[in-house]
Design a protein around this motif. Structure first.
Motif, short mmCIF file in Angstrom:
data_model
loop_
_atom_site.label_atom_id
_atom_site.label_comp_id
_atom_site.label_asym_id
_atom_site.label_seq_id
_atom_site.Cartn_x
_atom_site.Cartn_y
_atom_site.Cartn_z
N SER A 47 9.71 -12.69 -4.47
CA SER A 47 9.05 -11.81 -5.49
C SER A 47 9.26 -10.49 -4.77
N SER A 48 9.26 -9.27 -5.68
CA SER A 48 9.35 -7.87 -5.03
C SER A 48 8.29 -7.03 -5.71
N ILE A 49 7.97 -5.70 -4.90
CA ILE A 49 7.31 -4.87 -5.59
C ILE A 49 7.59 -3.48 -4.95
N THR A 50 7.63 -2.39 -5.91
CA THR A 50 8.40 -1.10 -5.19
C THR A 50 7.32 -0.13 -5.97
N LEU A 51 7.06 0.90 -5.00
CA LEU A 51 5.98 1.76 -5.42
C LEU A 51 6.88 3.07 -5.36
N MET A 52 6.66 4.01 -6.33
CA MET A 52 7.10 5.35 -6.43
C MET A 52 6.14 6.34 -6.34
N GLU A 53 6.06 7.44 -5.73
CA GLU A 53 5.08 8.44 -5.95
C GLU A 53 5.82 9.60 -6.69
N LEU A 54 5.34 9.88 -7.66
CA LEU A 54 5.84 10.99 -8.42
C LEU A 54 4.92 12.15 -8.76
N GLY A 55 5.69 13.25 -8.07
CA GLY A 55 4.97 14.61 -8.15
C GLY A 55 4.76 15.26 -9.56
N VAL A 56 3.41 15.66 -9.91
CA VAL A 56 3.42 16.51 -11.00
C VAL A 56 2.59 17.64 -10.84
N SER A 68 -2.94 14.59 -7.71
CA SER A 68 -2.35 14.48 -8.99
C SER A 68 -1.13 13.79 -9.10
N SER A 69 -0.86 13.10 -8.04
CA SER A 69 0.30 12.34 -8.03
C SER A 69 0.45 10.93 -8.88
N LYS A 70 1.28 10.61 -9.53
CA LYS A 70 1.35 9.12 -10.13
C LYS A 70 2.21 8.40 -9.37
N ILE A 71 1.92 6.88 -9.69
CA ILE A 71 2.77 6.11 -9.05
C ILE A 71 3.39 5.12 -9.80
N ILE A 72 4.66 5.02 -9.83
CA ILE A 72 5.17 4.01 -10.50
C ILE A 72 5.32 2.76 -9.96
N PRO A 98 -3.88 7.09 -9.72
CA PRO A 98 -4.82 6.70 -9.08
C PRO A 98 -5.79 7.87 -8.59
N ASN A 99 -5.54 9.01 -8.99
CA ASN A 99 -6.42 10.32 -8.61
C ASN A 99 -6.80 10.21 -7.34
N THR A 100 -6.16 9.90 -6.19
CA THR A 100 -6.56 10.06 -4.77
C THR A 100 -5.34 10.42 -3.96
N ALA A 110 0.76 -1.04 0.14
CA ALA A 110 0.02 -0.30 0.00
C ALA A 110 0.89 1.22 0.00
N ILE A 111 0.52 2.29 -0.44
CA ILE A 111 0.91 3.68 -0.66
C ILE A 111 0.11 4.77 -0.37
N THR A 112 0.23 5.77 0.24
CA THR A 112 -0.83 6.77 0.42
C THR A 112 -0.17 8.17 -0.33
N PRO A 113 -0.69 8.50 -1.50
CA PRO A 113 -0.13 9.57 -2.26
C PRO A 113 -0.46 11.14 -1.47
#
Length: 178
Positions: A169-178, A77-81, A138-140, A70-73
């Motif tokens: 197995s792995s998962i990485t989430l990066m919040e990108l400011g736009v 307007s943020s995008k998640i990679i 995700p627009n949230t 989980a991630i909380t933007p």
């Protein structure tokens, strides 16, 4: 336009009075920038997780792989990679294969693997891994959960598995400011 100014510390007595001799935005004392806003394209946060829990399925309906995060933007307007590496994929027997999809909460974002392990034969087949990179909007500013799901791609006559023999197995989430 930026103007560069040379400061002669000797003429100032080798010190600068920040309150009277310097104007503009100053960096914070702990090494930060002092900025209260960021230009577009900045990585605002990074979270990462993994799993070594082997998960098997013998159905053509999707089930969770145990790879989830989980991630909380910080802004709507943020995008998640999203970067996923799903490893040690197994087809148990029969001419079967497996498929894997990326989810955000209950929304399917991308089916990134179809027929893993399928080799035309009826024996055991284990393949290294697969993965995907996905740019999501995700627009949230509320928490969102990303996960992978898998299923048999041909029939439910034999099982498929992920993280076979406790591979990670792995998962990485990066919040990108736009």
């Amino acid at each position: 336009e930026m103007t560069l100014t040379t400061i002669n510390l000797a003429a100032l007595g080798d010190t600068i009075n920040l309150s009277t001799e310097v104007t503009g935005t100053l960096p914070t004392g702990n090494g930060g920038t002092g900025a209260t806003t960021f230009a577009p394209g900045k990585i605002l946060q990074v979270v990462s997780s993994g799993t070594t829990s082997e998960t098997a399925s013998s159905t053509t309906s999707y089930a969770d792989t145990s790879l989830t995060l989980a991630i909380t933007p910080s802004a709507t307007s943020s995008k998640i990679i999203v970067i996923v590496h799903q490893v040690s994929l197994l087809k148990n027997s029969s001419d079967n294969g497996g498929k894997i999809q990326l989810m955000r909460d209950s929304t399917v974002l991308n089916m990134f693997e179809n027929d893993f392990g399928r080799d035309g034969g009826t024996g055991l087949n284990i393949v290294g891994g697969t993965g995907t990179s996905y740019l999501d909007s995700p627009n949230t500013a509320s928490a969102v959960t990303y996960k992978t799901q898998f299923a048999c791609s041909v029939s439910s006559s034999a099982s498929v598995a992920v993280q076979h023999n406790s591979a990670r197995s792995s998962i990485t989430l990066m919040e990108l400011g736009v």
